[in-house]
Scaffold this motif. Structure first.
Motif, mmCIF file in Angstrom:
data_model
loop_
_atom_site.group_PDB
_atom_site.id
_atom_site.type_symbol
_atom_site.label_atom_id
_atom_site.label_comp_id
_atom_site.label_asym_id
_atom_site.label_seq_id
_atom_site.Cartn_x
_atom_site.Cartn_y
_atom_site.Cartn_z
ATOM 1 N N MET A 1 50.840 43.377 46.352
ATOM 2 C CA MET A 1 50.891 43.190 44.900
ATOM 3 C C MET A 1 49.881 42.151 44.446
ATOM 4 O O MET A 1 49.174 42.332 43.440
ATOM 5 N N GLY A 2 49.813 41.032 45.173
ATOM 6 C CA GLY A 2 48.867 39.977 44.827
ATOM 7 C C GLY A 2 47.425 40.455 44.874
ATOM 8 O O GLY A 2 46.620 40.123 44.001
ATOM 9 N N GLN A 3 47.096 41.267 45.885
ATOM 10 C CA GLN A 3 45.742 41.810 45.995
ATOM 11 C C GLN A 3 45.401 42.695 44.797
ATOM 12 O O GLN A 3 44.298 42.614 44.244
ATOM 13 N N ILE A 4 46.351 43.502 44.385
ATOM 14 C CA ILE A 4 46.125 44.380 43.229
ATOM 15 C C ILE A 4 45.927 43.547 41.965
ATOM 16 O O ILE A 4 45.020 43.795 41.172
ATOM 17 N N CYS A 5 46.788 42.534 41.777
ATOM 18 C CA CYS A 5 46.680 41.674 40.590
ATOM 19 C C CYS A 5 45.325 40.990 40.525
ATOM 20 O O CYS A 5 44.679 40.946 39.463
ATOM 21 N N VAL A 6 44.857 40.458 41.651
ATOM 22 C CA VAL A 6 43.576 39.760 41.693
ATOM 23 C C VAL A 6 42.426 40.713 41.394
ATOM 24 O O VAL A 6 41.541 40.419 40.578
ATOM 25 N N ASP A 7 42.440 41.869 42.035
ATOM 26 C CA ASP A 7 41.355 42.843 41.856
ATOM 27 C C ASP A 7 41.275 43.326 40.410
ATOM 28 O O ASP A 7 40.192 43.356 39.807
ATOM 29 N N LYS A 8 42.407 43.678 39.832
ATOM 30 C CA LYS A 8 42.407 44.204 38.461
ATOM 31 C C LYS A 8 42.070 43.121 37.436
ATOM 32 O O LYS A 8 41.354 43.372 36.464
ATOM 33 N N ALA A 9 42.587 41.907 37.652
ATOM 34 C CA ALA A 9 42.301 40.822 36.715
ATOM 35 C C ALA A 9 40.816 40.465 36.732
ATOM 36 O O ALA A 9 40.215 40.223 35.685
ATOM 37 N N MET A 10 40.213 40.447 37.919
ATOM 38 C CA MET A 10 38.783 40.164 38.006
ATOM 39 C C MET A 10 37.957 41.291 37.392
ATOM 40 O O MET A 10 36.963 41.050 36.689
ATOM 41 N N GLU A 11 38.361 42.516 37.618
ATOM 42 C CA GLU A 11 37.659 43.669 37.051
ATOM 43 C C GLU A 11 37.593 43.582 35.526
ATOM 44 O O GLU A 11 36.576 43.905 34.905
ATOM 45 N N ARG A 12 38.664 43.110 34.913
ATOM 46 C CA ARG A 12 38.729 43.019 33.453
ATOM 47 C C ARG A 12 38.045 41.756 32.928
ATOM 48 O O ARG A 12 37.635 41.711 31.773
ATOM 49 N N HIS A 13 37.937 40.734 33.756
ATOM 50 C CA HIS A 13 37.376 39.453 33.324
ATOM 51 C C HIS A 13 35.856 39.396 33.474
ATOM 52 O O HIS A 13 35.153 38.850 32.613
ATOM 53 N N VAL A 14 35.346 39.924 34.553
ATOM 54 C CA VAL A 14 33.957 39.702 34.940
ATOM 55 C C VAL A 14 32.978 40.505 34.088
ATOM 56 O O VAL A 14 33.319 41.549 33.518
ATOM 57 N N GLY A 15 31.742 39.997 33.999
ATOM 58 C CA GLY A 15 30.690 40.714 33.298
ATOM 59 C C GLY A 15 30.207 41.918 34.086
ATOM 60 O O GLY A 15 30.429 42.030 35.303
ATOM 61 N N LYS A 16 29.508 42.811 33.392
ATOM 62 C CA LYS A 16 29.037 44.046 34.013
ATOM 63 C C LYS A 16 27.588 44.324 33.616
ATOM 64 O O LYS A 16 27.141 43.921 32.547
ATOM 65 N N MET A 17 26.899 45.006 34.507
ATOM 66 C CA MET A 17 25.513 45.391 34.278
ATOM 67 C C MET A 17 25.434 46.847 33.825
ATOM 68 O O MET A 17 26.259 47.679 34.214
ATOM 69 N N GLU A 18 24.415 47.115 33.027
ATOM 70 C CA GLU A 18 24.123 48.485 32.605
ATOM 71 C C GLU A 18 22.629 48.731 32.806
ATOM 72 O O GLU A 18 21.793 47.968 32.313
#
Length: 466
Positions: free
Chosen positions: A351-368
């Motif tokens: 559960m902790g791994q999922i929370c960390v991965d999803k929270a970072m995915e939504r927080h971090v910047g992205k390239m296009e």
């Protein structure tokens, strides 16, 4: 000599941290399950008893201050004109003030939107929209909709300043609890957060504390001064930047995995790290917080499953006889559950791994990627976290786990998500004593002491291979 007691009334646990200023260190810490549903003083007194057992007897404290995210924390609705601009600006104000954005609306409010605000029992509404001298029709329409509903929740207006007089006229006629602040986006893509953030904090202290049943505890303590996430944000920024002659740790990311939410904090410059990159979108603050209210270890356990695709579920390392959905339902229904065997620790680790991965995915910047006559260039939306020095973890699932790196490493860059600007090979630290919120509180009294204690107590995490 002074002795201070810092209290964090969390959604799951009430945590106490006692500090001795002469020793420049923590005397002891203690915790107890938060009893806000019955009487919040019960959990506090049990935690205090546990603290005094560790110290060998009662202590007279010079100051007792607290923060709180109990009873669901500070729930806000952010209303703006355009999703990518004023709504996003409003959300950042709410998150920076330590709130959870339960609802976000753009353009014209509907009757259903109004009902959602009422049904969700929103604590504060942030109404924004239009740059100064820009659009005024939409914010006036939305103010009228709130007025017609006789909204009881306080409303903070932080939109086009040209409309302030008309906004207050509407509010006064309808008897709304309206507060006027500076525009959160006075110019296109320019953020102005402090005025609205301070007003939200003022309302939190004046109204929300009492509404959530926390007021009764103020007979025994000096005062509640922050929502817990704002205290953690202050601690993170202090730890990153340093204070006076005491150096900080530099750019960092903090992951707070809680029972109800997973909060992600990043302390770093928003400037481009590469010459072939163009920054796009709303400007990013040095100190940024995002909160994922749908993913957490207990209250929001069901959201952990809902955040996964079928393909992601198939790749999770589960024993054949384990029903993940059943496990998560159990944790949602038993929010006071603490793992007592290896199987329960394993499920919490996943559960902790999922929370960390999803929270970072939504927080971090992205390239296009963008093809031009001059060759390939990149548009960057959000913050580039690739060069940050440290990732700091806090939360019970990390503290109770023998190998917290296996959870926290999910923040790192991966070829599976090549356009996400995640941290690349950072070092890891653990808030093993749950002191970050307490140090955010202490920073209001003695920031230098708070910084030194954090640097002393955050423990390095070994990078393991599994």
């Amino acid at each position: 000599m002074s002795r201070y007691l810092m209290i964090d009334f969390g959604s799951t646990f009430t945590k106490l941290t006692a500090v001795d200023t002469d020793k420049e260190d923590i005397i002891a810490t203690a915790s107890h399950f938060t009893t806000v549903a019955t009487d919040i003083t019960i959990g506090y007194e049990n935690a205090l008893k546990s603290l005094f057992e560790k110290t060998g007897g009662p202590i007279k404290f010079d100051r007792i201050i607290a923060c709180s995210s109990a009873a669901g924390g500070l729930k806000m609705a952010a209303i703006g004109l355009v999703d990518e601009l004023t709504v996003e600006a409003a959300k950042r104000v709410c998150l920076g003030a330590g709130a959870k954005v339960d609802l976000a609306f753009s353009h014209h409010l509907t009757k259903k939107n109004i009902q959602d605000i009422i049904d969700k029992k929103i604590d504060i509404i942030l109404l924004s929209g239009g740059t100064d001298g820009g659009n005024s029709e939409c914010v006036l329409y939305n103010e009228n909709m709130l007025a017609q509903s006789h909204m009881e929740a306080p409303i903070v207006y932080a939109g086009n300043k040209d409309c302030q007089d008309e906004i207050m006229e509407i509010a006064d006629k309808a008897g709304l609890h309206e507060y006027i602040c500076e525009n959160v986006m006075p110019k296109l893509n320019v953020l102005n957060i402090p005025s609205a953030r301070e007003k939200i904090r003022e309302i939190f202290l004046k109204n929300i504390i009492e509404a959530k049943g926390i007021k009764k505890i103020e007979k025994e303590i000096d005062k509640v001064i922050f929502p817990t996430p704002e205290a953690v944000l202050k601690a993170s920024e202090l730890l990153s930047k340093g204070y006076m002659h005491e150096s900080g740790l530099g750019e960092l990311v903090l992951v707070d995995i809680g029972g109800a939410t997973t909060d992600m904090y990043s302390m770093c410059s928003a400037s481009a790290k590469r010459s072939d990159v163009i920054i796009k979108g709303l400007e990013e603050p040095y100190a940024k917080r995002t909160v994922e209210g749908d993913i957490g270890m207990r209250y929001s356990a069901l959201g952990v499953l809902n955040s996964l695709t079928k393909e992601e579920i198939r790749t999770i390392n589960l024993d054949e006889n384990v029903d993940l959905e059943k496990e998560l339902i159990y944790r949602h229904e038993h929010v006071d559950n603490i793992p007592s065997n290896e199987h329960e620790l394993h499920i919490d680790r996943i559960m902790g791994q999922i929370c960390v991965d999803k929270a970072m995915e939504r927080h971090v910047g992205k390239m296009e990627e963008l093809y031009t006559p001059m060759g390939m260039v990149y548009n960057q939306y959000g913050k580039d976290l690739s060069k940050i020095r440290y990732v700091i973890g806090t939360g019970g699932v990390l503290v109770r786990n023998a190998d917290p790196y296996q959870i926290l490493k999910k923040v790192e860059y991966t070829m599976k998500k090549p356009m996400e600007l995640r941290p690349d090979c950072p070092d890891y630290l653990l808030d093993a004593d749950y002191i970050l919120a307490a140090m955010g509180l202490l920073s209001e009294i003695d920031p230098l002491l708070a910084l030194r204690i954090m640097k002393k107590h955050l423990k390095p995490i070994e990078k393991t291979t599994k």
